[in-house]
Scaffold this active site. Structure first.
Site, PDB file in Angstrom:
ATOM      1  N   GLN B 117      53.140  21.857  67.013  1.00  0.00           N
ATOM      2  CA  GLN B 117      52.504  20.669  66.433  1.00  0.00           C
ATOM      3  C   GLN B 117      53.375  20.069  65.339  1.00  0.00           C
ATOM      4  O   GLN B 117      53.856  18.951  65.464  1.00  0.00           O
ATOM      5  CB  GLN B 117      51.122  21.032  65.893  1.00  0.00           C
ATOM      6  CG  GLN B 117      50.416  19.858  65.217  1.00  0.00           C
ATOM      7  CD  GLN B 117      49.016  20.241  64.767  1.00  0.00           C
ATOM      8  OE1 GLN B 117      48.185  20.681  65.550  1.00  0.00           O
ATOM      9  NE2 GLN B 117      48.749  20.074  63.478  1.00  0.00           N
ATOM     10  N   THR B 118      53.607  20.831  64.265  1.00  0.00           N
ATOM     11  CA  THR B 118      54.337  20.329  63.102  1.00  0.00           C
ATOM     12  C   THR B 118      55.730  19.813  63.467  1.00  0.00           C
ATOM     13  O   THR B 118      56.421  20.394  64.295  1.00  0.00           O
ATOM     14  CB  THR B 118      54.456  21.444  62.063  1.00  0.00           C
ATOM     15  OG1 THR B 118      53.141  21.893  61.749  1.00  0.00           O
ATOM     16  CG2 THR B 118      55.147  20.981  60.806  1.00  0.00           C
ATOM     17  N   SER B 124      50.994  17.705  57.344  1.00  0.00           N
ATOM     18  CA  SER B 124      49.577  17.456  57.092  1.00  0.00           C
ATOM     19  C   SER B 124      49.046  16.295  57.938  1.00  0.00           C
ATOM     20  O   SER B 124      47.933  16.346  58.442  1.00  0.00           O
ATOM     21  CB  SER B 124      49.357  17.145  55.613  1.00  0.00           C
ATOM     22  OG  SER B 124      49.676  18.275  54.834  1.00  0.00           O
ATOM     23  N   ARG B 290      51.764  55.131  35.734  1.00  0.00           N
ATOM     24  CA  ARG B 290      52.711  54.702  34.713  1.00  0.00           C
ATOM     25  C   ARG B 290      52.120  54.883  33.317  1.00  0.00           C
ATOM     26  O   ARG B 290      50.965  54.541  33.067  1.00  0.00           O
ATOM     27  CB  ARG B 290      53.026  53.222  34.946  1.00  0.00           C
ATOM     28  CG  ARG B 290      54.069  52.647  34.040  1.00  0.00           C
ATOM     29  CD  ARG B 290      54.290  51.194  34.429  1.00  0.00           C
ATOM     30  NE  ARG B 290      55.108  50.504  33.472  1.00  0.00           N
ATOM     31  CZ  ARG B 290      54.973  49.219  33.163  1.00  0.00           C
ATOM     32  NH1 ARG B 290      54.044  48.496  33.753  1.00  0.00           N
ATOM     33  NH2 ARG B 290      55.759  48.659  32.283  1.00  0.00           N
ATOM     34  N   GLY B 381      58.927  46.228  35.450  1.00  0.00           N
ATOM     35  CA  GLY B 381      60.205  45.990  36.106  1.00  0.00           C
ATOM     36  C   GLY B 381      60.250  46.494  37.539  1.00  0.00           C
ATOM     37  O   GLY B 381      60.797  45.830  38.423  1.00  0.00           O
ATOM     38  N   GLU B 404      47.873  25.459  58.208  1.00  0.00           N
ATOM     39  CA  GLU B 404      46.459  25.192  58.507  1.00  0.00           C
ATOM     40  C   GLU B 404      45.786  24.373  57.405  1.00  0.00           C
ATOM     41  O   GLU B 404      44.646  24.640  57.031  1.00  0.00           O
ATOM     42  CB  GLU B 404      45.697  26.510  58.727  1.00  0.00           C
ATOM     43  CG  GLU B 404      45.972  27.169  60.049  1.00  0.00           C
ATOM     44  CD  GLU B 404      45.613  26.284  61.234  1.00  0.00           C
ATOM     45  OE1 GLU B 404      44.524  25.702  61.195  1.00  0.00           O
ATOM     46  OE2 GLU B 404      46.421  26.169  62.166  1.00  0.00           O
TER      47      GLU B 404
END
Lengths: 643, 643
Positions: B117-118, B124, B290, B381, B404
């Site tokens: 499609q695109t 859009s 941690r 980090g 979509e």
């Protein structure tokens, strides 16, 4: 405007010269970077670094020119740490004798150094580092050792493969006693064949975020098995260990290290404005190229930059790039000021300058990381292509939110300073960026006087609003804290509110410095007017985004907040005609931008199409693996296929 | 809690079985993925896809089992589009005859299809697609053509290398007249040797964000040079072109395509909860492993999960994962309801259901993309290492914000619906998720009655607050719009305010559905209580984040907003003891999580250390390129070196 952005005509010319030098040199090509495997990628970086250094030597570039050159090469490399951390640390923490010995070696690159502080188990908490440096008076040596797995040095750039030496931060032990964390120069690799010396385990820590991004850097892991170094390789400007095993502090003030932090964080703020402006430049240019919807009578569709939703996301980022640029410029001045004072043994402004740079580092890097990703989204689907430049820019930028102080930890430091300032108001005059707190009584009392949308186009009204919000939030935090018996418990419990108060304070600084900049003389036709519009956009965008704060502290009425938002919409329309000129003023070459979407000539779609065919998958019509793994499916012969 | 998350004991068992099947199969190993070059990476994906399909066939897996299997293989592949778009589109838009011909071929994978499609220039705006399909009555064929560069199909997954067929969307031209965009089945490649057919140019569009991520997918580019297909390859369930060249609409309601959109977007919401929960699981587990700061008397440091700043960022995301899970479950019900009504020719709830799913798609995917990155930052980090799993998760997830329906464009659609609903209140009863607008008079009048922090632990008070905020913002938008002579101009001008009103409406839906879920019977000791706490966290976090809205519309006083924030802090302390159990309930294998930081056994640091040595850079002590590009520098022989 180019001059206003660059800071001066001289800087503009110099940086332009370096940018073109890099852009026109095929060695610095970077388009294929994301396609390279790790080894090839790293090798290519070594080549660029060597070529860059050769140019610096051959063309006798000044230090300033060399910095711009490295910036435009735009590829993290071991040299960044050698020049940016190893050498400055020796300059700052070494004795005269040490500087005399090590600096010439480093400056000629006879040795390559890195900065080995962070460990596998310790980042933010430097005092918790586990590597030990035990003094052995018999041998007049230190024994550097990694006692646990978590004490392994981890992350230092340039450590993994390139460096011959490291500045290692370790807990000093003299005569069985701990004396805090200190820096030691340790040779890691042979200067003959580059192999790791006995007792040294060193390597790369593996892949990081992004395709190329920081994977050009050999962030390293390092372990010591009782490695011995001479006593004179501990950096001894601030503290010494004597031959006899006596630990002593020198009369050099320890505050000096905060001066260095002010410097490093100032450069991070300047870098934030660079990174954000690159992303904004790409998104703005492509928003003018890209059209979607709104075709009338078969005419062209609307440029997406004309949509208010696009403007309301893009233009505040454009304004932020300029705001960060100017606050960075001001921080340069602040650093010079602090430096002069330190040299005159005046430490009075240091805590304020330290809190201010910590806060601005946090604010600008967070906004920049988010802003780059927002710019990517503003480019629609194509922003997801590596050839848009934005994924790489994001991946290479985001560590700035973590290194040199985690952004949330920094905001908590700022909060401590603000709360302290508020609690001492009775007997201590706040200075610099906290001076406004001296007027806290007025700021608590007077509410906003704005009555029309136009009233918001008034620097005085804006600064007062940000001051009132910041002051009232700080005072509210102080009151909440006072309810706790144990202040530390209160601080821990209210941490996220304290962070919000810090953000309010830091945003005030950026807004004020932008406004102060506009009170100076700014040459060029229409330049000042354009910047004024951006300044209002920046301030009113923040005001709208954080209207909850302004309303909660009772400074604004809902009506006044609405008027600010109305004014903001009007301002977007005023930015629109200058938007392209405002990003062209960054004066970035296509090479530096590294983005097909952000090309100066706007020739986006043909170049995207061309670039697609460069992907290795397009080497052949039928992909590698088709005969083995797809054809058996299509032919319904999967059962007998060897997978 | 595992059952509550999975939805039912059966689903839990089924998904658990599939997860383990994948985790224990060496073909599905994914640790080395980010290190592979593009070709190797793609080849490996083809292998996994073939192996997965073989398992599905050999083990005679049900459709449901196959879906879970593909999910846990966790690697975007051409098969996603074949099963997820190509087949459903034929099912939805094909005639009985077409289904009879094409579905068996596709279901046995004798052909592989994608959804084209695109285009390079159009995403859009589907109505702006430029590819043409011109009917030639002489030959009884359509001529598919790409008249411009921007009409090139661009992005379709599976198109570049794998697909033999494509469902191509093109502007239909019959007798010189345009008849809108329709779907056509076009063969792209020979079923013998997979080479592109005459007139077809097809390839991969190149690298995308991230190391592995979506680069396992052959998103493609496709151009047609007057390619002819038989007339019966236009999907003709809704519209037909006759042999004689007559264009006709059938009596099948066009609304059916909205039914499909409801379905697709519902699955996106469910996927959002999966992606966010993976990130939250990693960050929560590592936050318990941690430690940083806060050591007392040499004891261990504080687990970072005990810091309020960590909790205030992490726990709302944990709550969001559950909230999205439950709203996704409800959307499944909604889709079934819509489907039944459509079959009975009842279109009354369709616009509301469409707006609702569009809005929830936007809300959940934006929050998930941001949430994954926040989780990465919450890991300090080490979150930047690819082995943390978070960079890949982010890079592979973010397209969901664009495909979509772009998230901002969708919110504008929601805004249109809300504004329309408000304007019709006088004569039309709002239904479903907009029913609350029927009580707009009360919602405009009554303000919040909360007087203590405990008063916020009341579902009624919370729902009313979100209803009042959403209703008042919608009404305010309506009033602002009324000031414009041209409503479209007003809509364009106020777009960003309309987006904010949409967000308010969508957040209300998620909060309400979470609360409704808790009104059901939920078995398991303490399960309901834990979920209640999460529900309050979700709601009060949003309330605090958007307190500007609640204050601006005058529903809350600053004091009440403060009380909500106080309650939120208390709630975080209540989440803390259950945090690990709440993420273990997702029941994810270490394979699926793909994260050393998120390992179930918490054995993080030794495994990070081990993994580092796997990087190709560590193949040798001295890196490739050292002798060429570093040694000449160290030996001061750069001048004569060949770079």
């Amino acid at each position: 405007m180019k001059v206003a952005w660059a800071g001066s005509r001289e800087t503009l010319e110099l940086s332009d010269r370096m940018a073109k030098l890099v852009a026109n040199d095929p060695v610095f090509e970077k388009f294929t970077r994301p396609m390279l495997g790790r080894k090839e990628l790293f090798k290519n970086t070594l080549r660029k670094a060597a070529h860059g250094w050769k140019l610096i030597v051959d063309l006798r570039l000044t230090e300033e020119e060399a910095k711009w050159l490295r910036l435009y090469i735009d590829e993290p490399a071991y040299t960044d740490l050698h020049w940016g951390m190893f050498i400055p640390a020796i300059e700052g923490q070494g004795t005269e004798e040490q500087k005399k010995k090590w600096l010439p070696l480093a400056q000629k690159m006879k040795i390559i150094g890195c900065y080995a502080q962070t460990e596998l188990g310790h980042g933010s908490n430097v005092q918790g580092l586990e590597t030990t440096a035990t003094f052995d008076p018999q041998a007049d040596e230190f024994v550097i050792h990694s006692p646990t797995l978590t004490s392994s040095k981890w992350w230092p750039g340039g450590l993994g493969k390139a460096s011959t030496h490291a500045l290692v931060y370790a807990r000093l032990i003299v005569g069985g006693e701990f004396h805090g964390v200190h820096g030691f120069i340790v040779q890691l690799r042979s200067l003959e064949d580059h192999s790791p010396l006995p007792g040294i385990t060193v390597g790369d820590i593996g892949l990081k975020f992004g395709n190329g991004a920081y994977n050009t850097m050999d962030n390293g892991v390092l372990r010591f098995d009782h490695v011995r170094i001479p006593r004179n390789q501990m950096l001894m400007r601030v503290s010494q260990v004597t031959k006899e095993g006596k630990y002593m502090q020198s009369d050099v003030p320890r505050q000096l290290i905060y001066g260095t932090m002010v410097y490093v964080r100032q450069t991070i703020v300047v870098d934030a404005s660079k990174a954000l402006s690159r992303a904004v430049c790409i998104a703005t240019r492509y928003s003018a190229v890209r059209r979607q919807f709104g075709s009338r009578n078969g005419g062209p569709e609307t440029q997406v930059i004309d949509y208010k939703t696009q403007q309301s996301r893009l233009f505040p980022l454009l304004a932020s790039a300029y705001a960060f640029r100017f606050v960075g410029e001001w921080l340069k001045w602040l650093y010079m000021d602090v430096k002069q004072r330190l040299e005159a043994n005046d430490f009075s402004t240091l805590p304020e300058a330290h809190a201010c740079t910590a806060g601005l580092k946090s604010l600008t890097t967070t906004a920049t990381a988010d802003g780059i990703e927002e710019c990517r989204k503003l480019c629609g689907g194509h922003g997801y292509l590596v050839s848009s430049g934005l994924p790489e820019l994001f991946a290479v930028y985001i560590p700035a939110c973590t290194y040199e102080g985690d952004n949330v930890v920094l905001l908590l430091q700022v909060a401590r300073f603000i709360v302290k300032t508020v609690s001492e108001l009775g007997y201590k005059q706040p200075v610099g960026t906290t001076a406004y707190m001296g007027r806290v009584a007025t700021l608590m009392q007077n509410n906003c006087a704005v009555r029309t949308a136009e009233d918001w186009l008034n620097p005085g009204a804006i600064v007062e609003a940000f001051e009132a919000r910041a002051a009232r939030m700080a005072v509210a935090c102080g009151r909440q804290l006072a309810k706790f018996e144990n202040p530390e418990e209160g601080f821990a419990e209210l941490a996220s509110d304290l962070v919000e108060a810090s953000v309010a304070h830091c945003q005030l600084i950026v807004v004020s410095k932008f406004i102060e900049k506009l009170q100076q003389d700014i040459p060029g036709k229409g330049v000042k007017q354009s910047l004024e519009i951006l300044c209002y956009v920046y301030a009113l965008f923040l005001l709208h985004k954080h209207q909850g704060d302004f309303l909660a502290v009772g400074y604004l009425t809902p009506k006044q907040a609405l008027l600010a938002n109305d004014q903001l919409r009007t301002l977007y329309s005023k930015v629109r005609p200058n938007a392209i000129a405002l990003v062209d003023s960054f004066n970035y070459t296509d090479h530096y931008l590294g983005s097909i979407l952000g090309r100066y000539d706007g020739n986006v779609y043909p170049k995207l199409y061309e670039a697609a065919w460069e992907d290795p998958l397009n080497d052949s019509d039928v992909a590698d693996g088709f005969h083995q793994y797809v054809q058996p499916i299509l032919k319904q012969k999967l059962h007998s296929a060897k997978l």
